[in-house]
Design a protein around this motif. Structure first.
Motif, PDB file in Angstrom:
ATOM      1  N   GLN B   1       0.844  -1.187   0.000  1.00 28.11           N
ATOM      2  CA  GLN B   1       0.000   0.000   0.000  1.00 28.11           C
ATOM      3  C   GLN B   1       0.883   1.243   0.000  1.00 28.11           C
ATOM      4  O   GLN B   1       1.828   1.332   0.735  1.00 28.11           O
ATOM      5  N   GLN B   2       0.522   2.173  -0.869  1.00 29.41           N
ATOM      6  CA  GLN B   2       1.275   3.410  -0.898  1.00 29.41           C
ATOM      7  C   GLN B   2       0.920   4.227   0.335  1.00 29.41           C
ATOM      8  O   GLN B   2      -0.237   4.518   0.587  1.00 29.41           O
ATOM      9  N   GLN B   3       1.928   4.607   1.099  1.00 27.32           N
ATOM     10  CA  GLN B   3       1.663   5.394   2.292  1.00 27.32           C
ATOM     11  C   GLN B   3       2.715   6.464   2.454  1.00 27.32           C
ATOM     12  O   GLN B   3       3.884   6.271   2.122  1.00 27.32           O
ATOM     13  N   VAL B   4       2.285   7.575   2.985  1.00 28.31           N
ATOM     14  CA  VAL B   4       3.188   8.628   3.393  1.00 28.31           C
ATOM     15  C   VAL B   4       2.843   8.945   4.844  1.00 28.31           C
ATOM     16  O   VAL B   4       1.712   9.324   5.136  1.00 28.31           O
ATOM     17  N   LYS B   5       3.807   8.776   5.729  1.00 31.13           N
ATOM     18  CA  LYS B   5       3.571   8.977   7.158  1.00 31.13           C
ATOM     19  C   LYS B   5       4.106  10.336   7.581  1.00 31.13           C
ATOM     20  O   LYS B   5       5.295  10.613   7.392  1.00 31.13           O
ATOM     21  N   GLN B   6       3.239  11.143   8.163  1.00 33.15           N
ATOM     22  CA  GLN B   6       3.569  12.519   8.499  1.00 33.15           C
ATOM     23  C   GLN B   6       3.514  12.732  10.002  1.00 33.15           C
ATOM     24  O   GLN B   6       2.633  12.218  10.685  1.00 33.15           O
ATOM     25  N   SER B   7       4.476  13.515  10.512  1.00 27.67           N
ATOM     26  CA  SER B   7       4.496  13.849  11.931  1.00 27.67           C
ATOM     27  C   SER B   7       5.123  15.222  12.128  1.00 27.67           C
ATOM     28  O   SER B   7       5.940  15.658  11.309  1.00 27.67           O
ATOM     29  N   PRO B   8       4.766  15.929  13.209  1.00 27.34           N
ATOM     30  CA  PRO B   8       3.738  15.575  14.189  1.00 27.34           C
ATOM     31  C   PRO B   8       2.343  15.882  13.653  1.00 27.34           C
ATOM     32  O   PRO B   8       2.199  16.496  12.604  1.00 27.34           O
ATOM     33  N   GLN B   9       1.344  15.495  14.412  1.00 31.71           N
ATOM     34  CA  GLN B   9      -0.044  15.773  14.022  1.00 31.71           C
ATOM     35  C   GLN B   9      -0.364  17.252  14.229  1.00 31.71           C
ATOM     36  O   GLN B   9      -1.133  17.840  13.481  1.00 31.71           O
ATOM     37  N   SER B  10       0.227  17.841  15.269  1.00 26.39           N
ATOM     38  CA  SER B  10       0.049  19.264  15.532  1.00 26.39           C
ATOM     39  C   SER B  10       1.340  19.831  16.102  1.00 26.39           C
ATOM     40  O   SER B  10       2.161  19.088  16.659  1.00 26.39           O
ATOM     41  N   LEU B  11       1.484  21.134  15.961  1.00 28.26           N
ATOM     42  CA  LEU B  11       2.750  21.775  16.319  1.00 28.26           C
ATOM     43  C   LEU B  11       2.463  23.216  16.709  1.00 28.26           C
ATOM     44  O   LEU B  11       1.732  23.922  15.994  1.00 28.26           O
ATOM     45  N   ILE B  12       3.027  23.622  17.840  1.00 31.28           N
ATOM     46  CA  ILE B  12       2.933  25.009  18.269  1.00 31.28           C
ATOM     47  C   ILE B  12       4.341  25.582  18.332  1.00 31.28           C
ATOM     48  O   ILE B  12       5.215  25.008  18.972  1.00 31.28           O
ATOM     49  N   VAL B  13       4.550  26.704  17.634  1.00 31.49           N
ATOM     50  CA  VAL B  13       5.861  27.337  17.548  1.00 31.49           C
ATOM     51  C   VAL B  13       5.697  28.820  17.872  1.00 31.49           C
ATOM     52  O   VAL B  13       4.697  29.434  17.492  1.00 31.49           O
ATOM     53  N   GLN B  14       6.675  29.352  18.554  1.00 29.40           N
ATOM     54  CA  GLN B  14       6.634  30.790  18.825  1.00 29.40           C
ATOM     55  C   GLN B  14       7.049  31.573  17.586  1.00 29.40           C
ATOM     56  O   GLN B  14       7.856  31.102  16.758  1.00 29.40           O
ATOM     57  N   PRO B  82       2.806  34.301  12.510  1.00 29.05           N
ATOM     58  CA  PRO B  82       1.410  33.912  12.771  1.00 29.05           C
ATOM     59  C   PRO B  82       0.632  33.610  11.484  1.00 29.05           C
ATOM     60  O   PRO B  82      -0.248  32.758  11.483  1.00 29.05           O
ATOM     61  N   GLY B  83       0.955  34.292  10.400  1.00 32.27           N
ATOM     62  CA  GLY B  83       0.308  34.039   9.116  1.00 32.27           C
ATOM     63  C   GLY B  83       0.633  32.689   8.520  1.00 32.27           C
ATOM     64  O   GLY B  83      -0.022  32.269   7.556  1.00 32.27           O
ATOM     65  N   ASP B  84       1.630  31.982   9.083  1.00 27.36           N
ATOM     66  CA  ASP B  84       1.962  30.630   8.626  1.00 27.36           C
ATOM     67  C   ASP B  84       1.057  29.591   9.282  1.00 27.36           C
ATOM     68  O   ASP B  84       1.119  28.404   8.931  1.00 27.36           O
ATOM     69  N   SER B  85       0.261  30.009  10.257  1.00 27.33           N
ATOM     70  CA  SER B  85      -0.635  29.072  10.950  1.00 27.33           C
ATOM     71  C   SER B  85      -1.609  28.473   9.942  1.00 27.33           C
ATOM     72  O   SER B  85      -2.398  29.199   9.314  1.00 27.33           O
ATOM     73  N   ALA B  86      -1.535  27.178   9.775  1.00 31.70           N
ATOM     74  CA  ALA B  86      -2.292  26.481   8.734  1.00 31.70           C
ATOM     75  C   ALA B  86      -2.068  24.985   8.921  1.00 31.70           C
ATOM     76  O   ALA B  86      -1.303  24.566   9.792  1.00 31.70           O
ATOM     77  N   THR B  87      -2.725  24.204   8.100  1.00 31.01           N
ATOM     78  CA  THR B  87      -2.456  22.765   8.060  1.00 31.01           C
ATOM     79  C   THR B  87      -1.562  22.473   6.868  1.00 31.01           C
ATOM     80  O   THR B  87      -1.813  22.976   5.762  1.00 31.01           O
ATOM     81  N   TYR B  88      -0.527  21.684   7.092  1.00 34.70           N
ATOM     82  CA  TYR B  88       0.441  21.364   6.051  1.00 34.70           C
ATOM     83  C   TYR B  88       0.370  19.866   5.734  1.00 34.70           C
ATOM     84  O   TYR B  88       0.350  19.031   6.640  1.00 34.70           O
ATOM     85  N   PHE B  89       0.334  19.568   4.447  1.00 35.00           N
ATOM     86  CA  PHE B  89       0.287  18.181   3.985  1.00 35.00           C
ATOM     87  C   PHE B  89       1.516  17.896   3.131  1.00 35.00           C
ATOM     88  O   PHE B  89       1.817  18.651   2.200  1.00 35.00           O
ATOM     89  N   CYS B  90       2.188  16.799   3.427  1.00 33.56           N
ATOM     90  CA  CYS B  90       3.169  16.309   2.475  1.00 33.56           C
ATOM     91  C   CYS B  90       2.465  15.321   1.552  1.00 33.56           C
ATOM     92  O   CYS B  90       1.393  14.799   1.879  1.00 33.56           O
ATOM     93  N   ALA B  91       3.050  15.086   0.409  1.00 32.81           N
ATOM     94  CA  ALA B  91       2.457  14.176  -0.558  1.00 32.81           C
ATOM     95  C   ALA B  91       3.567  13.545  -1.389  1.00 32.81           C
ATOM     96  O   ALA B  91       4.717  14.001  -1.365  1.00 32.81           O
ATOM     97  N   THR B 106      -0.404  18.186   9.242  1.00 30.84           N
ATOM     98  CA  THR B 106       0.091  18.760  10.484  1.00 30.84           C
ATOM     99  C   THR B 106      -0.532  20.126  10.671  1.00 30.84           C
ATOM    100  O   THR B 106      -0.416  20.987   9.797  1.00 30.84           O
ATOM    101  N   MET B 107      -1.194  20.309  11.800  1.00 31.03           N
ATOM    102  CA  MET B 107      -1.803  21.591  12.100  1.00 31.03           C
ATOM    103  C   MET B 107      -0.777  22.450  12.837  1.00 31.03           C
ATOM    104  O   MET B 107      -0.386  22.122  13.962  1.00 31.03           O
ATOM    105  N   LEU B 108      -0.318  23.512  12.202  1.00 33.39           N
ATOM    106  CA  LEU B 108       0.695  24.390  12.770  1.00 33.39           C
ATOM    107  C   LEU B 108       0.047  25.649  13.325  1.00 33.39           C
ATOM    108  O   LEU B 108      -0.739  26.307  12.635  1.00 33.39           O
ATOM    109  N   LEU B 109       0.415  25.979  14.562  1.00 35.17           N
ATOM    110  CA  LEU B 109      -0.013  27.231  15.177  1.00 35.17           C
ATOM    111  C   LEU B 109       1.228  28.007  15.582  1.00 35.17           C
ATOM    112  O   LEU B 109       2.052  27.499  16.330  1.00 35.17           O
ATOM    113  N   VAL B 110       1.365  29.200  15.040  1.00 34.37           N
ATOM    114  CA  VAL B 110       2.473  30.062  15.391  1.00 34.37           C
ATOM    115  C   VAL B 110       1.941  31.138  16.335  1.00 34.37           C
ATOM    116  O   VAL B 110       1.093  31.956  15.960  1.00 34.37           O
TER     117      VAL B 110
END
Lengths: 114, 112
Positions: B1-14, B82-91, B106-110
């Motif tokens: 099965q083709q899979q791409v494993k992404q981490s972390p699920q969420s991330l908070i950065v200053q 803060p404008g980078d706060s978004a969900t990021y997907f690799c593919a 990955t849900m990123l919150l800056v």
């Protein structure tokens, strides 16, 4: 140049009802795709098309049907809606199948099946 | 099965910090690795992409690092805003095909 346009933006269906999600692109792209997005699950490919008259199944095709009679339009049909089909649906298109295959996404259709 | 494993699920950065999102894959037939950015209520949009013949690609504050032998690639966001706060997907895409396999996001919150 509107890009990829999806309608409707929101819809609530009752179990067993059917509906068609519309997708149109004005970029003359040959390739079009339908995805569903569920929380924490990423984007799952439902169906895709490499040109008018040609469609193929993706990872999660059960419960859905598609057609591609023109280059511009790629509607997704839900027959006998089920709660498991509650999701956000995205349509995308790309000019190329290879190389820098940039997929352009619509704004999505949020569907609830109750 | 083709899979791409992404981490972390969420991330908070200053604000001003470095955001790092990682992806791993098994299928050596993948030949194209894009990252998509999605803001709430919007569809995903291509952010940056890389082919396996290069180890790094940089566009502004965004850099993809690619490790072919480890079958891993990562997105680095320098001077996160803060404008980078978004969900990021690799593919990833298998050579000869047009379809993409996406990570789970990955849900990123800056924070300001």
């Amino acid at each position: 140049n509107a890009g990829v346009t999806q309608t409707p933006k929101f819809r609530i269906l009752k179990i067993g009802q059917s509906m068609t999600l519309q997708c149109a692109q004005d970029m003359n792209h040959n390739y079009m795709y339908w995805y569903r997005q569920d929380p924490g699950m990423g984007l799952k490919l439902i169906y895709y098309s490499v040109g008018a008259g040609i469609t193929d199944k993706g990872e999660v095709p059960n419960g859905y049907n598609v057609s591609r009679s023109t280059t511009e339009d790629f509607p997704l049909r839900l027959e006998l809606a089920a709660p498991s089909q509650t999701s956000v649906y995205f349509c995308a298109s790309s000019q190329l199948g290879q190389g820098e295959n940039i997929q352009y996404f619509g704004a999505g259709t949020r569907l609830s099946v109750l | 099965q083709q899979q791409v494993k992404q981490s972390p699920q969420s991330l908070i950065v200053q604000k001003g910090g470095i955001s790092i999102i990682n992806c791993a894959y098994e299928n050596t037939a993948f030949d194209y690795f894009p990252w998509y950015q999605q803001f709430p209520g919007k569809g995903p949009a291509l952010l940056i992409a890389i082919r396996p013949d290069v180890s790094e690609k940089k566009e502004g504050r965004f850099t993809i690092s690619f490790n072919k032998s480890a079958k891993q690639f990562s997105l680095h966001i320098m001077d996160s805003q803060p404008g980078d706060s978004a969900t990021y997907f690799c593919a990833a895409r298998v050579a000869g095909y047009s379809t993409l396999t996406f990570g789970k996001g990955t849900m990123l919150l800056v924070s300001p």
